[in-house]
Write a protein that holds these residues in place. Structure first.
Motif, mmCIF file in Angstrom:
data_model
loop_
_atom_site.group_PDB
_atom_site.id
_atom_site.type_symbol
_atom_site.label_atom_id
_atom_site.label_comp_id
_atom_site.label_asym_id
_atom_site.label_seq_id
_atom_site.Cartn_x
_atom_site.Cartn_y
_atom_site.Cartn_z
ATOM 1 N N GLU A 77 -37.554 3.487 -9.824
ATOM 2 C CA GLU A 77 -37.358 2.087 -9.841
ATOM 3 C C GLU A 77 -36.043 1.380 -9.280
ATOM 4 O OE1 GLU A 77 -40.030 0.357 -10.458
ATOM 5 O OE2 GLU A 77 -41.212 2.173 -10.881
ATOM 6 N N ILE A 78 -35.277 2.319 -9.017
ATOM 7 C CA ILE A 78 -33.916 1.742 -8.580
ATOM 8 C C ILE A 78 -33.664 1.783 -7.097
ATOM 9 C CG2 ILE A 78 -31.526 2.313 -8.913
ATOM 10 C CD1 ILE A 78 -31.817 3.382 -11.601
ATOM 11 N N TRP A 79 -34.105 2.926 -6.561
ATOM 12 C CA TRP A 79 -33.751 2.954 -4.955
ATOM 13 C C TRP A 79 -35.058 2.762 -4.208
ATOM 14 C CZ3 TRP A 79 -29.208 4.683 -2.720
ATOM 15 C CH2 TRP A 79 -28.209 5.169 -3.691
ATOM 16 N N GLY A 80 -34.969 1.888 -3.094
ATOM 17 C CA GLY A 80 -36.127 1.621 -2.160
ATOM 18 C C GLY A 80 -35.586 1.614 -0.815
ATOM 19 N N ALA A 81 -36.565 1.528 0.195
ATOM 20 C CA ALA A 81 -36.301 1.636 1.717
ATOM 21 C C ALA A 81 -35.890 0.237 2.122
ATOM 22 C CB ALA A 81 -37.364 2.266 2.358
ATOM 23 N N LEU A 82 -34.824 0.194 2.710
ATOM 24 C CA LEU A 82 -34.339 -1.104 3.469
ATOM 25 C C LEU A 82 -34.293 -0.783 4.979
ATOM 26 C CD1 LEU A 82 -33.683 -3.816 3.651
ATOM 27 C CD2 LEU A 82 -31.209 -3.235 2.591
ATOM 28 N N ASP A 83 -35.077 -1.015 5.925
ATOM 29 C CA ASP A 83 -35.067 -0.527 7.112
ATOM 30 C C ASP A 83 -34.848 -1.860 8.005
ATOM 31 O OD1 ASP A 83 -35.573 1.804 6.362
ATOM 32 O OD2 ASP A 83 -37.528 1.930 6.526
ATOM 33 N N ASP A 84 -34.698 -1.764 9.488
ATOM 34 C CA ASP A 84 -34.511 -2.724 10.369
ATOM 35 C C ASP A 84 -35.749 -3.678 10.450
ATOM 36 O OD1 ASP A 84 -36.351 -0.962 11.832
ATOM 37 O OD2 ASP A 84 -34.600 -0.237 13.243
ATOM 38 N N VAL A 85 -36.830 -3.464 9.604
ATOM 39 C CA VAL A 85 -38.012 -4.451 9.716
ATOM 40 C C VAL A 85 -37.482 -5.900 9.328
ATOM 41 C CG1 VAL A 85 -38.748 -3.654 7.364
ATOM 42 C CG2 VAL A 85 -40.423 -4.656 8.855
ATOM 43 N N VAL A 86 -36.534 -5.682 8.599
ATOM 44 C CA VAL A 86 -36.077 -7.147 8.281
ATOM 45 C C VAL A 86 -35.296 -8.054 9.282
ATOM 46 C CG1 VAL A 86 -35.686 -6.368 5.731
ATOM 47 C CG2 VAL A 86 -33.766 -5.986 7.285
ATOM 48 N N MET A 87 -35.216 -7.410 10.440
ATOM 49 C CA MET A 87 -34.782 -8.077 11.662
ATOM 50 C C MET A 87 -35.647 -7.956 12.683
ATOM 51 S SD MET A 87 -31.426 -5.616 12.675
ATOM 52 C CE MET A 87 -31.491 -6.060 14.254
ATOM 53 N N GLY A 88 -36.783 -7.334 12.426
ATOM 54 C CA GLY A 88 -37.994 -7.277 13.278
ATOM 55 C C GLY A 88 -37.982 -5.959 14.064
ATOM 56 N N GLY A 89 -37.386 -5.041 13.656
ATOM 57 C CA GLY A 89 -37.467 -3.606 14.040
ATOM 58 C C GLY A 89 -38.576 -2.834 13.498
ATOM 59 N N VAL A 90 -38.587 -1.700 13.886
ATOM 60 C CA VAL A 90 -39.816 -0.883 13.414
ATOM 61 C C VAL A 90 -39.497 0.561 12.898
ATOM 62 C CG1 VAL A 90 -41.365 -1.806 15.272
ATOM 63 C CG2 VAL A 90 -40.124 0.222 15.887
ATOM 64 N N SER A 91 -38.332 0.700 12.629
ATOM 65 C CA SER A 91 -37.701 1.786 12.118
ATOM 66 C C SER A 91 -38.499 2.089 10.516
ATOM 67 C CB SER A 91 -36.210 1.916 12.006
ATOM 68 O OG SER A 91 -35.832 1.990 13.026
ATOM 69 N N GLN A 92 -38.639 3.355 10.046
ATOM 70 C CA GLN A 92 -39.253 3.444 8.847
ATOM 71 C C GLN A 92 -38.600 4.447 8.132
ATOM 72 O OE1 GLN A 92 -43.737 3.499 8.396
ATOM 73 N NE2 GLN A 92 -44.043 2.864 10.587
ATOM 74 N N SER A 93 -38.370 4.324 6.899
ATOM 75 C CA SER A 93 -37.759 5.744 5.886
ATOM 76 C C SER A 93 -38.472 5.278 4.530
ATOM 77 C CB SER A 93 -36.209 5.410 5.830
ATOM 78 O OG SER A 93 -35.928 4.316 5.220
ATOM 79 N N THR A 94 -38.227 6.510 3.976
ATOM 80 C CA THR A 94 -38.660 6.532 2.426
ATOM 81 C C THR A 94 -37.706 7.504 1.572
ATOM 82 O OG1 THR A 94 -39.828 8.539 2.849
ATOM 83 C CG2 THR A 94 -40.985 6.583 2.925
ATOM 84 N N ILE A 95 -37.291 7.261 0.520
ATOM 85 C CA ILE A 95 -36.881 8.048 -0.625
ATOM 86 C C ILE A 95 -37.928 8.827 -1.437
ATOM 87 C CG2 ILE A 95 -36.347 6.069 -2.051
ATOM 88 C CD1 ILE A 95 -33.549 7.915 -2.710
ATOM 89 N N ARG A 96 -37.790 10.101 -1.558
ATOM 90 C CA ARG A 96 -38.715 10.855 -2.175
ATOM 91 C C ARG A 96 -38.101 11.691 -3.333
ATOM 92 N NH1 ARG A 96 -41.251 12.633 1.767
ATOM 93 N NH2 ARG A 96 -40.657 15.176 1.619
ATOM 94 N N LEU A 97 -38.359 11.599 -4.391
ATOM 95 C CA LEU A 97 -37.753 12.740 -5.420
ATOM 96 C C LEU A 97 -38.440 14.069 -5.154
ATOM 97 C CD1 LEU A 97 -37.229 10.294 -8.532
ATOM 98 C CD2 LEU A 97 -35.740 10.672 -6.598
ATOM 99 N N GLN A 98 -37.546 15.159 -4.917
ATOM 100 C CA GLN A 98 -38.149 16.546 -4.799
ATOM 101 C C GLN A 98 -37.674 17.363 -6.220
ATOM 102 O OE1 GLN A 98 -38.383 17.135 -0.345
ATOM 103 N NE2 GLN A 98 -36.098 17.278 -1.134
#
Length: 451
Positions: free
Chosen positions: A167-188
């Motif tokens: 609930e604390i960590w989330g993805a913040l990618d260049d989609v906020v400025m029109g980009g198309v990069s994608q990321s995730t954080i996954r707990l293993q």
């Protein structure tokens, strides 16, 4: 470019990002109205750990609570012990005779530990101080001290994934400025995996993970920096902190290189973090306020700073495994206060485990403990480690207060001393009439006393 990552801006993901980080006031109000908004993550208040389910341990806990400390007590059976400790103390199950019970979550965010298991002759402690099993006894102390040292300064521990971290960590990618990069954080199992695909299409070029803002903020004023334990892919990343709650304010950045497939520790000194706004340095910005850290971020970016390019950047897939984030630096207050006993060989061996732990410590050898009012004034005495003068009684209440006071005294670092006597009835702990700084100022480090 892979068709999966075709250069099409994703409005839904843009909206999801802004709502996750509570950037849109209108949307945040609706979430609050319908009860769907995630709670603001809490900065981790420092905790004092009390070890010793006995009269002295409970007295120490009461003194700590009275002075506003958050207190956690290590006991074997929390349900059975709760009534005698009270509701102001968090009880956690653990047993130092079994190292596997001293898990990181139990020791998370411990500022200091007060250990009251010693002085078996006075405290009538359980089998943990039974001299008939010296080897096992010493191993128990090693278990505790090693666990404390390993978890000192721990901020995020991905070795033990929890729902809180999700609930604390989330993805913040260049989609906020029109980009198309994608990321995730996954707990293993035992790590967090930051991975995805970074693209320069649509003038983009970064992917990151960021925490929501913490309230209250983290206070790292007693530390020099943060250490990241991670395994990368040979790329250069940025670690970022913010000391204000603004979404798009100044961030303090530190770039670091990784070695492909290799675990490494990256030290991030607070003094070396650059104030940056949208990848441009801010020359007149104030230094990072390490006592007010609101959010954390890890980024892979095409840009370094002020238009310079990241020399190890390449579009495409990436991955970074993170094991932990911890605070580091020279500590000028005790991290472990040990109530010891007369210097028998077993006691000296236990003390040496503490002295060689790497933790800053205070070792207190009390006189014969009593619940009655003593007649001697409270005095501190130092001798060589193999000597001990225990004449004169020491009240439980007074010894508990000495333990608590040591936590705030720089002169209490790395010293061993005998305490005996009692506080007079006219002393007022609440009004500060006891000159604690004066009492501790007369102490010398063990290295000077025994030289």
């Amino acid at each position: 470019m892979n068709q999966k990552y075709a250069a099409r801006w994703d409005l839904a993901r843009f909206w999801q990002t802004l709502t996750y980080f509570q950037v849109i006031p209108f949307m945040t109000s609706l979430q609050q109205w319908f009860g769907t908004q995630a709670e603001q993550p809490q900065g981790k208040d420092s905790v004092i750990l009390v070890v010793g389910d006995n009269e002295l341990g409970k007295s120490v806990a009461q003194h700590l609570v009275a002075r506003g400390y958050s207190v956690r007590a290590l006991v074997r059976d929390p349900d059975r012990s709760q009534s005698s400790w009270g509701n102001s103390v968090e009880l956690v199950a653990g047993d130092i005779t079994h190292a596997q019970t001293l898990v990181p979550s139990l020791l998370a965010n411990i500022q200091a530990t007060i250990c009251c298991l010693e002085s078996a002759e006075h405290l009538a402690e359980t089998d943990i101080t039974d001299s008939s099993n010296t080897a096992a006894n010493l191993q128990s102390w090693k278990n505790l001290v090693q666990a404390l040292a390993q978890n000192q300064g721990l901020v995020f521990d991905f070795r033990e994934p929890s729902s809180d971290l999700k609930e604390i960590w989330g993805a913040l990618d260049d989609v906020v400025m029109g980009g198309v990069s994608q990321s995730t954080i996954r707990l293993q199992e035992k790590t967090a995996l930051f991975s995805g695909y970074v693209s320069t299409d649509n003038s983009g070029g970064f992917a990151s993970i960021r925490t929501r803002n913490f309230d209250p903020a983290f206070d790292f004023s007693n530390y020099e920096g943060l250490e990241l334990r991670l395994k990368g892919d040979g790329k250069r990343y940025k670690f970022m902190l913010r000391s204000e709650a603004r979404w798009d304010g100044t961030a303090y950045c530190y770039s670091f290189d990784t070695v492909d497939g290799t675990w490494m520790s990256v030290a991030v000194p607070f003094a070396a973090m650059q104030p940056v706004f949208r990848a441009k340095t801010v020359p007149n910005a104030e230094p990072l306020s390490s006592s007010q850290v609101r959010s954390f971020q890890i980024m892979l970016s095409k840009f370094e700073y002020d238009g310079a390019l990241n020399p190890k950047f390449a579009p495409g897939p990436f991955q970074l495994e993170i094991e932990s984030v911890r605070a580091y630096g020279e500590v000028n207050l005790p991290q472990l206060v040990l109530v010891s006993s007369a210097p028998t060989q077993a006691a000296l061996d236990r003390e040496d485990i503490v002295r060689t732990s790497g933790l800053t410590y205070t070792i207190i050898r009390p006189g014969s403990l009593t619940s009655t009012t003593g007649e001697q004034p409270l005095v501190f005495e130092q001798t060589k480690q193999t000597d001990h003068n225990s004449q004169g009684p020491t009240r439980y209440e007074d010894l508990a207060e000495v333990c608590v006071q040591a936590l705030s005294q720089p002169k209490a670092c790395n010293v061993t001393f005998t305490v005996k006597g009692s506080l007079s009835r006219t002393d007022s702990l609440e009004t500060g009439s006891v000159d604690w700084a004066g009492l501790f100022s007369r102490l010398k480090p063990d290295s000077a006393v025994n030289s």
